[in-house]
Structure formats: C-alpha cells, structure tokens
Motif scaffolding. Structure first.
Motif, PDB file in Angstrom:
ATOM      1  N   LYS A  50      -7.322  57.673   9.596  1.00  0.00           N
ATOM      2  CA  LYS A  50      -8.311  56.587   9.414  1.00  0.00           C
ATOM      3  C   LYS A  50      -7.957  55.598   8.583  1.00  0.00           C
ATOM      4  CE  LYS A  50     -11.210  57.077   5.917  1.00  0.00           C
ATOM      5  NZ  LYS A  50     -11.563  55.862   5.116  1.00  0.00           N
ATOM      6  N   GLY A  53     -13.299  52.620   6.516  1.00  0.00           N
ATOM      7  CA  GLY A  53     -14.586  52.768   6.888  1.00  0.00           C
ATOM      8  C   GLY A  53     -14.904  53.909   5.712  1.00  0.00           C
ATOM      9  N   SER A  54     -16.267  54.283   5.768  1.00  0.00           N
ATOM     10  CA  SER A  54     -16.882  55.012   4.667  1.00  0.00           C
ATOM     11  C   SER A  54     -16.697  56.693   4.858  1.00  0.00           C
ATOM     12  CB  SER A  54     -18.279  54.979   4.628  1.00  0.00           C
ATOM     13  OG  SER A  54     -18.997  55.336   5.840  1.00  0.00           O
ATOM     14  N   THR A  56     -14.412  60.132   4.695  1.00  0.00           N
ATOM     15  CA  THR A  56     -13.443  60.358   3.874  1.00  0.00           C
ATOM     16  C   THR A  56     -12.493  61.419   4.824  1.00  0.00           C
ATOM     17  OG1 THR A  56     -14.698  62.171   3.038  1.00  0.00           O
ATOM     18  CG2 THR A  56     -14.577  60.508   1.814  1.00  0.00           C
ATOM     19  N   ALA A 110     -18.658  60.828   7.979  1.00  0.00           N
ATOM     20  CA  ALA A 110     -19.674  60.059   7.566  1.00  0.00           C
ATOM     21  C   ALA A 110     -19.805  58.734   7.809  1.00  0.00           C
ATOM     22  CB  ALA A 110     -19.598  59.908   5.689  1.00  0.00           C
ATOM     23  N   GLY A 111     -20.709  58.127   8.163  1.00  0.00           N
ATOM     24  CA  GLY A 111     -20.810  56.792   8.564  1.00  0.00           C
ATOM     25  C   GLY A 111     -20.526  56.353  10.111  1.00  0.00           C
ATOM     26  N   ASP A 113     -18.732  53.251  10.513  1.00  0.00           N
ATOM     27  CA  ASP A 113     -18.294  51.974  10.373  1.00  0.00           C
ATOM     28  C   ASP A 113     -16.600  52.343  10.319  1.00  0.00           C
ATOM     29  OD1 ASP A 113     -18.133  53.427   7.986  1.00  0.00           O
ATOM     30  OD2 ASP A 113     -18.437  51.766   6.488  1.00  0.00           O
ATOM     31  N   ASN A 114     -16.314  53.212  11.036  1.00  0.00           N
ATOM     32  CA  ASN A 114     -14.714  53.747  10.701  1.00  0.00           C
ATOM     33  C   ASN A 114     -13.856  53.418  11.767  1.00  0.00           C
ATOM     34  OD1 ASN A 114     -15.272  55.956   8.397  1.00  0.00           O
ATOM     35  ND2 ASN A 114     -17.079  56.497   9.963  1.00  0.00           N
TER      36      ASN A 114
END
Length: 126
Positions: A50, A53-54, A56, A110-111, A113-114
């Motif tokens: 990753k 982005g948000s 984890t 999550a999100g 926006d990754n």
C-alpha cells in the motif's frame, strides 16, 4: 476519481512472467482483470504494498473467475492482512484458466482512496 488499475505483463525470460498491477482509488471490492496469461501456469509469488490512502491493511486474493469467493476458483489468498504482503509459494501453486484471464482483488480494510502496487510471478505451464 474512480477506481483505476493498470496491469502490465512482462516476460521475465524462459517461462516466467511478472504481472504488475498499479491501482489507484482502490476500495474493498475493487477488482483488476489480468488478461493475456498462459492458460496453465504456476504461481510463484504474491507481493503487495500500500503506497497511499486511508487503509491500514490489505488482503489480496487472485482468482480464476470475476468476483469469486469459491475456494475452487481461488489461486492464492493472503493469510494475514498487513500493509505489506510477501507470499512465496513453496511449492508453486498450479492454476488453469480457459481464457488466460485471472482476477485480482486487493481487499483493503478502509476507504476508497488507496494506491496499491501488487506483483505476481507466474511460470507458464505445469
């Protein structure tokens, strides 16, 4: 922006291919289509990072059918979600795809926006 995946297949010599998937705006259900692979092959490794982005963690899976959750259509599924994935298949994992197409889902936690980069090493044939 909308989800985007760029898939690059590089012949690495002999029977080996590197499949690099660069995703932006990846969400939990985002799926990339990998075309142009050998119909029969051996998966040697799965690597993923990753980069933004948000999320984890990510928990990638490679299948022979779009959207599949069936074990009979799963080539490899990561064991434990993490921000960086490094799975070496020992022994190599055989797959068969009638069309030479595989499907990759990053499965971020999550999100939407990754940004994620995933690399698969595949060997043609069994």
């Amino acid at each position: 922006m909308a989800y985007s995946a760029t898939v690059t297949i590089t012949h690495a010599g002999g029977r080996d291919y590197l499949v690099t998937i660069s995703e932006t705006e990846a969400a939990a259900a985002s799926e990339a289509t990998i075309t142009g692979l050998p119909k029969k092959g051996l998966l040697l490794s799965q690597l993923a990072d990753k980069t933004a982005g948000s999320a984890t963690t990510l928990d990638p899976v490679l299948t022979t059918a779009s959207g599949s959750t069936l074990s009979t259509q799963t080539v490899i599924e990561n064991g434990t979600a993490a921000a960086t994935i490094s799975n070496l298949a020992d022994p190599a994992i055989p797959y068969y795809s009638a069309t030479g197409t595989l499907y990759h889902k990053t499965q971020v936690d999550a999100g939407s926006d990754n940004s994620v980069t995933t690399v698969y090493l595949i060997r043609a044939g069994w």
